[in-house]
Design a protein around this motif. Structure first.
Motif, PDB file in Angstrom:
ATOM      1  N   ASN A 152       0.846  -1.196   0.000  1.00 56.19           N
ATOM      2  CA  ASN A 152       0.000   0.000   0.000  1.00 56.19           C
ATOM      3  C   ASN A 152       0.869   1.227   0.000  1.00 56.19           C
ATOM      4  N   GLU A 210      -4.981   3.728  -8.045  1.00 56.04           N
ATOM      5  CA  GLU A 210      -5.225   2.455  -8.694  1.00 56.04           C
ATOM      6  C   GLU A 210      -4.939   1.295  -7.748  1.00 56.04           C
ATOM      7  N   THR A 211      -5.598   0.194  -8.059  1.00 53.77           N
ATOM      8  CA  THR A 211      -5.231  -1.085  -7.465  1.00 53.77           C
ATOM      9  C   THR A 211      -4.795  -1.964  -8.621  1.00 53.77           C
ATOM     10  N   ASN A 225      -1.885  -1.327  -3.928  1.00 56.32           N
ATOM     11  CA  ASN A 225      -2.862  -0.252  -3.756  1.00 56.32           C
ATOM     12  C   ASN A 225      -2.130   1.081  -3.711  1.00 56.32           C
ATOM     13  N   VAL A 226      -2.423   1.912  -4.695  1.00 60.99           N
ATOM     14  CA  VAL A 226      -1.696   3.171  -4.885  1.00 60.99           C
ATOM     15  C   VAL A 226      -2.701   4.317  -4.833  1.00 60.99           C
TER      16      VAL A 226
ATOM     17  N   PHE B 148     -11.189   4.241   1.225  1.00 62.57           N
ATOM     18  CA  PHE B 148     -10.547   2.974   0.885  1.00 62.57           C
ATOM     19  C   PHE B 148     -10.658   2.007   2.050  1.00 62.57           C
ATOM     20  N   GLU B 150      -9.388  -2.019   3.029  1.00 66.86           N
ATOM     21  CA  GLU B 150      -8.662  -3.218   2.627  1.00 66.86           C
ATOM     22  C   GLU B 150      -8.835  -4.283   3.685  1.00 66.86           C
ATOM     23  N   ILE B 213     -12.062  -6.501  -6.033  1.00 65.11           N
ATOM     24  CA  ILE B 213     -12.079  -5.043  -5.936  1.00 65.11           C
ATOM     25  C   ILE B 213     -13.521  -4.573  -6.104  1.00 65.11           C
ATOM     26  N   ARG B 221     -13.097   2.730  -2.971  1.00 66.64           N
ATOM     27  CA  ARG B 221     -12.971   1.321  -3.306  1.00 66.64           C
ATOM     28  C   ARG B 221     -12.608   0.464  -2.112  1.00 66.64           C
ATOM     29  N   VAL B 223     -10.634  -3.349  -1.356  1.00 64.32           N
ATOM     30  CA  VAL B 223      -9.816  -4.424  -1.921  1.00 64.32           C
ATOM     31  C   VAL B 223      -9.786  -5.562  -0.906  1.00 64.32           C
TER      32      VAL B 223
END
Lengths: 336, 336
Positions: A152, A210-211, A225-226, B148, B150, B213, B221, B223
């Protein structure tokens, strides 16, 4: 043989590189001999005690005062400036990403090879003592088979021109995503067989988050994960069939990792007299040590950050960009 | 009004549910009245001091000894057994996933509604004191806008029949992935606009790992990394524009979360006299408390784990399965 460095640009990353270099006690037989910048090179030279100053890159490239150039320019200039120095017989350490796309990177690498000059993309992470230690752990087999990598990286730079403007080579994957890609590649050491990207663009058509899922042979995968909109926890985790290792924030040049048995492993960086622009920039010196080593051994590429590696990264960056619909003008151009 | 529970099956999860229930000091006005299992119900009843024993589900469903049934059967039996109890006027708490696919879930929920009986999918996570506390933190605005999520969930159960065999409703997303999906939905509280899945299947055509995703409106989002081959670090992280919260292992019923300022927040579970089959199963009692509360209020669904939520989860599970090419026979069937 003393290795004489020429610093190209007097920007933030050049400042950090020179600061890291100057404050490191055991840098061997190398010096910073000169700097070239279009604006205010004298101030930079004075701050960092650099004896020779040029106000044009060309003048530095054509001079006999340096052996290797450190290119800290913006992404769209990497190809041309690196080529300029190679043309003039100088070795090159160029900031990442090496080029804007695969064709440019391939052309630049071919040019360096033909000239028999050293060229390396400044993926400084690869020379981190922490990375070298985790590689040792992985090779020891303690984790079992490495099956999964997660990284990440979130930094609130979405409003910074370098990131948000396409004409400046802006793109999250090109600016920070590259650190996550290189980490996955550092662990898996082969080209992924498939890339899947989900992300979003800004009004300039540049990716701001983006992922990325990289699939490797043998049902192994990396999930990256960016995000340039906010800070994330900025760790990397390597999961094997018998355990996992976590690289603490900032994973891209870390001082700490948590071993699979829970042990905290520390690799503190050296202290510097001047402040840095970016986190843990003291670590930038390690790539200079690598360049010195390679040059003394007569190598034209580093085994730890090879041309092939740069080409794989260039391909992955391009694939991610294209999956998100991010295009640069140079994508339509051919390079010799 | 005393709520009388009937336990359906004497398997591992039923054992944990009853153990959690029996050892909890403040469970209010509810009792475990009976158990039904096809094999060895007496042993289970003796171990847990349950007064009434049935060796068929039908006999328990038709008896007047219980008000609500806890269904701990394997996935392919959830629909039929739940329906059997509803038909006989009993409320139902059914283990997750509620059904094998969306059509089954929709049919079962319609049936319960027509009968004016309570039906809830046993997503016990939703009643975790830790989850309730993080919801409070998020609502306080400290994280800024949540952008986000995760979640990682890896457990080495790839060789367990329940997971690996399609005829038993096997599937990683149905077995452990559901915990990651419900977490994302718990945070974002709306249906994602797009689902992207990357994963792999075993020789029986069942998914053994995946990365999912979920894309939500507003460039948000989630993930989700799911793996039945090995243990992962099993944490969940919620990232906002101003900070992030990490829910420690096991995120699906946690005792600890790390707040955005680094504070460690603890919610220890109660002690139990008997051992558990699964981690932190003591937390299973909280869903019984919710059922009691809902029944006393005359509700036929829980506001914290509503029918709509179950339908969204069923749709997501099905989408993930289909994106990976995992099909059950029931996918071709219609339900009333």
């Amino acid at each position: 043989m003393t290795i004489r460095w020429g610093i190209v640009t007097a920007g933030k990353i050049s400042h950090d590189f020179v600061n890291a270099f100057n404050s490191y006690p055991n840098k061997g037989d190398q010096v910073i001999a000169a700097v070239a910048a279009r604006t205010k090179p004298e101030e930079f030279a004075k701050l960092h005690n650099i004896p020779i100053v040029f106000d044009s890159y060309k003048a530095l490239a054509e001079s006999n005062e340096i052996d290797v150039a450190y290119i800290g320019a913006l992404n769209p200039d990497h190809y041309n400036i690196s080529k300029l120095f190679l043309e003039n017989g100088k070795h090159v350490l160029c900031e990442k990403p090496l080029c804007l796309n695969y064709k440019q990177a391939e052309s630049l690498i071919r040019f360096a090879k033909n000239k028999k000059l050293f060229l390396m993309e400044a993926v400084w992470s690869r020379f981190s003592p922490t990375y070298i230690a985790i590689e040792k752990e992985i090779n020891s087999g303690k984790l079992g088979d490495v099956m999964f990598v997660e990284v990440n990286f979130g930094v609130p730079i979405v409003t910074v021109d370098r990131l948000r403007k396409k004409e400046l080579g802006g793109s999250s994957v090109m600016d920070i995503g590259i650190y996550t890609l290189q980490f996955a590649q550092y662990i898996f050491k082969e080209e992924p067989k498939k890339v899947t990207t989900v992300g979003g663009l800004n009004e300039d058509g540049v990716d701001i988050y983006e992922t990325i899922i990289l699939e490797y042979d043998g049902d192994r995968r990396a999930v990256l994960n960016v995000d340039s909109r906010f800070k994330m926890w900025n760790k990397a985790t390597v999961v094997g069939t018998n355990g996992h290792i976590t690289i603490e924030d900032p994973f891209h040049f870390p001082e700490i990792f948590i071993n699979t048995d829970g042990t905290v492993e520390k690799f503190p960086l050296h202290k510097s007299s001047l402040p840095y622009n970016f986190r843990n920039s003291a670590g930038l010196v390690y790539q200079a040590l690598e360049v010195e080593k390679c040059l003394k051994e007569g190598l034209i590429e580093s085994p730890r950050m090879s041309h092939k590696e740069s080409l794989v990264l260039a391909k992955l960056e391009q694939t991610v960009r294209k999956q998100l619909g991010v295009y640069y003008d140079v994508d339509d151009q051919e390079f010799p």
